[in-house]
Write an enzyme that holds these catalytic residues in place. Structure first.
Site, short mmCIF file in Angstrom:
data_model
loop_
_atom_site.label_atom_id
_atom_site.label_comp_id
_atom_site.label_asym_id
_atom_site.label_seq_id
_atom_site.Cartn_x
_atom_site.Cartn_y
_atom_site.Cartn_z
CG ASP A 136 -8.60 0.65 3.66
OD1 ASP A 136 -8.98 -0.79 3.29
OD2 ASP A 136 -7.41 0.38 3.90
N GLY B 170 -4.50 2.34 17.58
CA GLY B 170 -3.55 1.70 16.55
C GLY B 170 -3.38 3.18 16.05
CB ALA B 171 -0.41 5.03 15.59
NE ARG C 56 2.86 -3.18 19.80
CZ ARG C 56 2.98 -4.03 19.23
NH1 ARG C 56 2.61 -5.49 19.54
NH2 ARG C 56 3.16 -4.44 18.38
CB THR C 57 5.10 1.93 19.18
OG1 THR C 57 5.15 0.70 18.84
CG2 THR C 57 5.85 2.76 18.53
CG ASN D 92 -7.47 1.12 -0.41
OD1 ASN D 92 -7.94 2.00 -1.23
ND2 ASN D 92 -8.18 0.36 0.40
CE LYS E 127 -4.34 -1.99 2.34
NZ LYS E 127 -4.84 -0.98 3.80
P1 NAP Z 1 -0.11 -2.82 11.04
O1 NAP Z 1 -0.45 -1.76 9.68
O2 NAP Z 1 0.45 -3.70 10.54
O3 NAP Z 1 -0.38 -2.17 11.79
C1 NAP Z 1 -0.88 -3.16 13.04
C2 NAP Z 1 -1.18 -2.35 14.30
O4 NAP Z 1 -1.91 -2.97 14.95
C3 NAP Z 1 -0.84 -1.07 14.82
O5 NAP Z 1 -0.59 -0.06 15.36
C4 NAP Z 1 0.53 -1.97 15.89
O6 NAP Z 1 0.86 -1.05 17.23
C5 NAP Z 1 -1.04 -2.46 16.36
N1 NAP Z 1 -0.86 -3.65 17.16
C6 NAP Z 1 -0.46 -5.01 16.08
N2 NAP Z 1 -0.30 -5.78 17.69
C7 NAP Z 1 -0.89 -4.94 18.82
C8 NAP Z 1 -0.40 -5.63 20.17
N3 NAP Z 1 -0.44 -7.26 20.76
N4 NAP Z 1 -1.16 -4.37 21.09
C9 NAP Z 1 -1.26 -3.18 20.61
N5 NAP Z 1 -1.23 -3.14 19.26
C10 NAP Z 1 -0.94 -3.90 18.52
O7 NAP Z 1 -2.47 -2.78 10.18
P2 NAP Z 1 -2.93 -2.63 9.44
O8 NAP Z 1 -2.72 -2.79 8.29
O9 NAP Z 1 -3.78 -1.00 10.17
O10 NAP Z 1 -4.11 -3.74 9.84
C11 NAP Z 1 -4.64 -3.65 10.95
C12 NAP Z 1 -5.92 -4.26 11.51
O11 NAP Z 1 -7.33 -3.78 10.45
C13 NAP Z 1 -5.66 -5.93 11.13
O12 NAP Z 1 -6.63 -6.45 11.96
C14 NAP Z 1 -6.72 -5.64 9.55
O13 NAP Z 1 -7.09 -7.09 9.02
C15 NAP Z 1 -7.66 -4.53 9.76
N6 NAP Z 1 -8.36 -3.96 8.48
C16 NAP Z 1 -9.56 -3.97 8.37
C17 NAP Z 1 -10.06 -3.68 7.14
C18 NAP Z 1 -10.87 -3.35 6.89
O14 NAP Z 1 -11.75 -3.42 5.77
N7 NAP Z 1 -11.82 -4.09 7.90
C19 NAP Z 1 -9.24 -2.54 6.88
C20 NAP Z 1 -7.36 -2.35 6.39
C21 NAP Z 1 -7.08 -3.46 7.78
P3 NAP Z 1 2.37 -0.65 16.86
O15 NAP Z 1 2.49 0.55 16.03
O16 NAP Z 1 3.21 -0.47 18.81
O17 NAP Z 1 2.73 -1.87 16.47
#
Ligand code: NAP
Length: 268
Positions: free
Chosen positions: A100, A124-125, A148-149, A85, A65
């Site tokens: 998104d 989340g960030a 978290r970060t 996306n 992305k």
């Molecule tokens: P990403 O860029 O990898 O970001 C992951 C986020 O989760 C970061 O903020 C990370 O914090 C946090 N995190 C991971 N493990 C954690 C834990 N154990 N405790 C606390 N925070 C934690 O992933 P993403 O693309 O943003 O996706 C995040 C979620 O959204 C996924 O489940 C994905 O499937 C979902 N999503 C859904 C849609 C939809 O259309 N429904 C679209 C996009 C994404 P750190 O920065 O501290 O690592």
């Protein structure tokens, strides 16, 4: 026949093909939606190749992305979020969008949640957190990002209008918030985990969980138990797909049909 698709690595379990193909059938479009899994260092060649082959549009997922932002002509929102996306091919350079963000806003709208003038907390960030934070701020919410970060949340808050950021120790701000978005992956692999202590949830809150597998996350169960409005991640997935469909075809997306196709493949 028009060809649309998804590029990512991996893309094996994507729910986008049945959702989009249901939309083509319902609108009478002669089109197919297929998945592509280029090597992680081949995305630029993949986008060029898709353009040369006459592919009509692509969705883009992890890990591409951010890379695609520099390959296509992003619209201003995708540029601010820092991620594309959805790519539309046609005359000139391929155009990049971030649907998104619209998916978050439309998911709340679909549940009659008015965002303008609200206070929102985004947990989340990462990619989803960035899209949610910009989307909510643009819709008129005052946004707090908790991650978290903590540093990542503060960096994001510095570029989102009127936003603040901090670590997970700032989650107590949910007590005074109207809107909550979980944009972390917590709840996906261990379905009994939640990123938010239940004690912060209340009946005046609307909660969107971006996690869609499982559909009924621990967070949504806790939110439902206190009488909050709950919006599951399939709504965001559906509505980001609907907005991509609209960019590509110029038609209104057949939401109900797409929703049925999506939910038939998801379990609570
Ligand atoms: P990403 O860029 O990898 O970001 C992951 C986020 O989760 C970061 O903020 C990370 O914090 C946090 N995190 C991971 N493990 C954690 C834990 N154990 N405790 C606390 N925070 C934690 O992933 P993403 O693309 O943003 O996706 C995040 C979620 O959204 C996924 O489940 C994905 O499937 C979902 N999503 C859904 C849609 C939809 O259309 N429904 C679209 C996009 C994404 P750190 O920065 O501290 O690592």
């Amino acid at each position: 026949m028009d060809v649309y698709g998804l590029v990512g690595n991996p893309v094996g379990h994507s729910l986008s093909p049945p959702m989009h193909e249901a939309a083509y059938e319902a609108t009478g479009l002669d089109a197919r939606y297929v998945t592509f899994e280029p090597a992680t260092d081949e995305i630029a060649r993949a986008i060029d190749g898709a353009d040369a082959l006459g592919i009509a549009g692509l969705n883009v997922t992890i890990p591409f992305k951010q890379d695609v932002l520099d390959i296509v002509e992003p619209d201003p929102l995708a540029e601010r979020i820092g991620a594309v996306n959805t790519v539309a091919f046609g005359e000139g350079a391929p155009k990049g969008y971030n649907t998104d963000a619209a998916g978050v806003v439309r998911a709340f709208e679909h549940h009659d949640v008015e965002l303008n003038g609200t206070t929102a907390v985004v947990v989340g960030a990462g990619g989803a957190g960035r899209a949610a934070a910009f989307a909510l701020a643009d819709a008129g919410s005052k946004v707090h990002i908790a991650n978290r970060t903590a540093e990542k949340a503060r960096e994001l808050a510095a570029v989102v209008p009127d936003a603040t950021g901090g670590g997970l120790d700032t989650l107590d701000q949910i007590r005074d918030a109207d809107v909550l978005v979980n944009a972390t992956s917590v709840g996906m692999e261990a379905p009994d985990e939640t990123p938010v202590p239940a004690e912060f949830l209340h009946s005046n809150l609307a909660v969107l969980d971006a996690v869609y597998a499982p559909l009924e996350t621990r967070l949504l169960k806790d939110a439902d138990a206190v009488g909050a409005v709950t919006v599951d991640g399939a709504w965001m997935l559906l509505l980001q797909g609907a907005v991509a469909f609209e960019h590509w075809t110029g038609l209104d997306a057949p939401i109900e049909v797409m929703n049925q196709a999506l939910r038939a493949r998801l379990t609570a």
